[in-house]
Scaffold this active site. Structure first.
Site, PDB file in Angstrom:
ATOM      1  N   SER A   1      45.205  74.692 -89.191  1.00 11.00           N
ATOM      2  CA  SER A   1      44.563  74.737 -87.869  1.00 11.00           C
ATOM      3  C   SER A   1      43.411  73.760 -87.692  1.00 11.00           C
ATOM      4  O   SER A   1      42.854  73.659 -86.593  1.00 11.00           O
ATOM      5  CB  SER A   1      44.076  76.159 -87.584  1.00 11.00           C
ATOM      6  OG  SER A   1      45.181  77.006 -87.335  1.00 11.00           O
TER       7      SER A   1
ATOM      8  N   LYS B   1      43.600  71.498 -84.706  1.00 11.29           N
ATOM      9  CA  LYS B   1      43.119  71.811 -83.349  1.00 11.29           C
ATOM     10  C   LYS B   1      41.868  71.030 -82.968  1.00 11.29           C
ATOM     11  O   LYS B   1      41.508  70.975 -81.786  1.00 11.29           O
ATOM     12  CB  LYS B   1      42.879  73.313 -83.226  1.00 11.29           C
ATOM     13  CG  LYS B   1      44.151  74.144 -83.378  1.00 11.29           C
ATOM     14  CD  LYS B   1      43.858  75.618 -83.210  1.00 11.29           C
ATOM     15  CE  LYS B   1      45.134  76.458 -83.298  1.00 11.29           C
ATOM     16  NZ  LYS B   1      45.572  76.689 -84.680  1.00 11.29           N
TER      17      LYS B   1
ATOM     18  N   SER C   1      41.213  80.345 -83.171  1.00  6.99           N
ATOM     19  CA  SER C   1      42.265  79.442 -83.615  1.00  6.99           C
ATOM     20  C   SER C   1      43.634  79.831 -83.064  1.00  6.99           C
ATOM     21  O   SER C   1      44.625  79.940 -83.804  1.00  6.99           O
ATOM     22  CB  SER C   1      42.309  79.401 -85.146  1.00  6.99           C
ATOM     23  OG  SER C   1      43.031  78.278 -85.602  1.00  6.99           O
TER      24      SER C   1
END
Length: 435
Positions: free
Chosen positions: A113, A116, A180
């Site tokens: 993640s 992101k 997230s």
């Protein structure tokens, strides 16, 4: 009787001639030198005059300046040894100064993640937000809402959504960066580019533009293990992202409130501790525990931003993986802060250059004030002395030029001043020196 008397007639005796005039007195006149000798003397006198005047006909040479400081140097001392993780990859950089160190090589690794960060960066560069602003609104489609149960069943990191839900750009970014949410990353991607695939192309184009040569994105969430990067590339991106005020504001939040999901918390438990101001966690079986972070610290009264990345920390599941990456990061931060200090590289009054004037005249150029830099032992420092042409006559203590010391990309400096005064040589000195 007496004898006979005779009469003598004197009138018949001619008069005596007048005396002759005396001869004129003899004058002793000056004896003149012959004209040859006079001409020779004149030539000698003219030659002497020309010999004396010759040095005055030529201009004085310009004073020369010779630097006595090197153009670069390293901060003295033993270079810091940081507690790098035994596995994975890591890098620490200080904004404006440079890289403090790296570990684990440069092989591209799955980043989970942490992906992101790029998703949010692309959104904010294409749809800028002011600090605190909500920005434009987007609506969750029925298809996007319908995908939620299957995504949840796969164990993805999500926020609950509903068909027709209206959410602002800011709220969508909070969902992506704090808890997230994979599904919100995909929703934002489709909103921006029309499709997830088109948005991924934008992500890779941005990575190329930023020089992230070890990075390749295949999705906007990082769930796909084929999305890979390096610690170095993620530090580059993190520095760019933290320069966006809206991004920096969101990743520093510990929680946020969303329309359907309600209150969501930031997965990055380091935020708010030891100066940490963000930015993003990541964890999957393939990527292990990952963290890109930023911390603001005070060193000698100056604020510095530390940016780092730790990738690939082992663990059986997300909690263990994140615990390990947090522990490594705390240790790295402590050692980094301990390595940073204020170093005096140039003392006040220290000689920077020597000025050599004509016929032995001269002076020095000195630093008006001391020059301090923040850094660590072994950091390369550039020194730049800008000294204009020095005139023949200059007073003592006159400001003349500037000294700039650059550690990393942050220059600091001081004015330069002359030492003793300097005067041009007199006419007599010039003639005497010519002899």
């Amino acid at each position: 009787m007496y004898g006979e008397m005779r009469t003598v007639e004197f009138s018949r005796i001619p008069p005596a001639p007048p005396p002759a005039p005396p001869p004129p007195p003899v004058r002793r006149g000056r004896r003149r030198l012959p004209w040859v000798l006079s001409g020779l003397l004149a030539l000698l006198l003219l030659g002497g005059a020309l010999y004396a005047v010759t040095p005055l006909r030529h201009p004085l040479p310009n004073p020369t300046v010779e630097l006595t400081l090197p153009v670069s140097m390293t901060i003295p001392g033993t270079a810091p040894r940081l507690p790098w993780p035994r596995s994975g990859q890591a890098m620490i950089s200080i904004d404006g100064l440079g890289t403090l160190g790296t570990s684990g090589g440069s092989k591209s690794l799955p980043i989970a993640s942490v992906t992101k960060v790029m998703t949010a960066y692309v959104i904010l560069t294409e749809h800028p937000l002011a600090v605190g602003a909500q920005g434009p609104k987007l609506t969750v489609s029925a298809e996007q809402a319908a995908a939620y149960p299957a995504e949840k069943a796969r164990g993805e990191s999500l926020v609950e959504v509903r068909a027709g839900e209206v959410i602002t750009e800011r709220q969508a970014l909070q969902a992506v960066l704090l808890p997230s949410a994979n599904n919100m990353a995909r929703i934002l991607a489709a909103w921006d580019a029309g499709s997830v695939a088109a948005f991924v192309e934008k992500m890779n184009a941005t990575a190329d533009r930023l020089g992230m040569s070890g990075t390749h994105y295949t999705d906007p969430s990082g769930l796909d293990p084929d999305t890979v990067s390096t610690a170095r590339d993620q530090v580059v991106l993190a520095s760019k992202a933290m320069a966006l005020p809206a991004f920096a504001e969101i990743v520093e939040q510990k929680q946020a409130t969303l329309p359907v999901a309600g209150t969501v918390k930031n997965y990055n438990e380091l935020v708010g501790r030891n100066g940490v101001v963000g930015i993003k966690t990541g964890s999957t079986d393939e990527a292990g525990g990952c963290l890109v972070f930023a911390a603001v610290v005070n060193v000698g009264g100056r604020k510095l931003t530390i940016v780092g990345a730790v990738l690939g920390q082992p663990g059986a599941d997300t909690p263990v993986q994140l615990d390990r990456v947090f522990a490594v990061t705390r240790s790295l931060l402590r050692s980094t802060v301990a390595a940073l200090a204020v170093h005096t590289l140039v003392e006040a009054g220290e000689q920077v250059a020597t000025v050599r004037g004509p016929l032995g005249t001269g002076t020095t150029i000195n630093a008006a004030e001391k020059v301090d830099v923040v850094g660590w032992p072994g950091l390369q420092v550039r020194i730049d002395a800008r000294i204009p042409a020095v005139p023949w006559r200059i007073a003592a203590g006159a400001e003349h030029g500037k000294l700039t010391v650059t550690a990393g990309g942050k220059p600091v400096g001081t004015a330069l001043r002359t030492g003793t005064g300097m005067e041009p040589p007199s006419t007599w000195e010039r003639i005497r020196h010519h002899r």
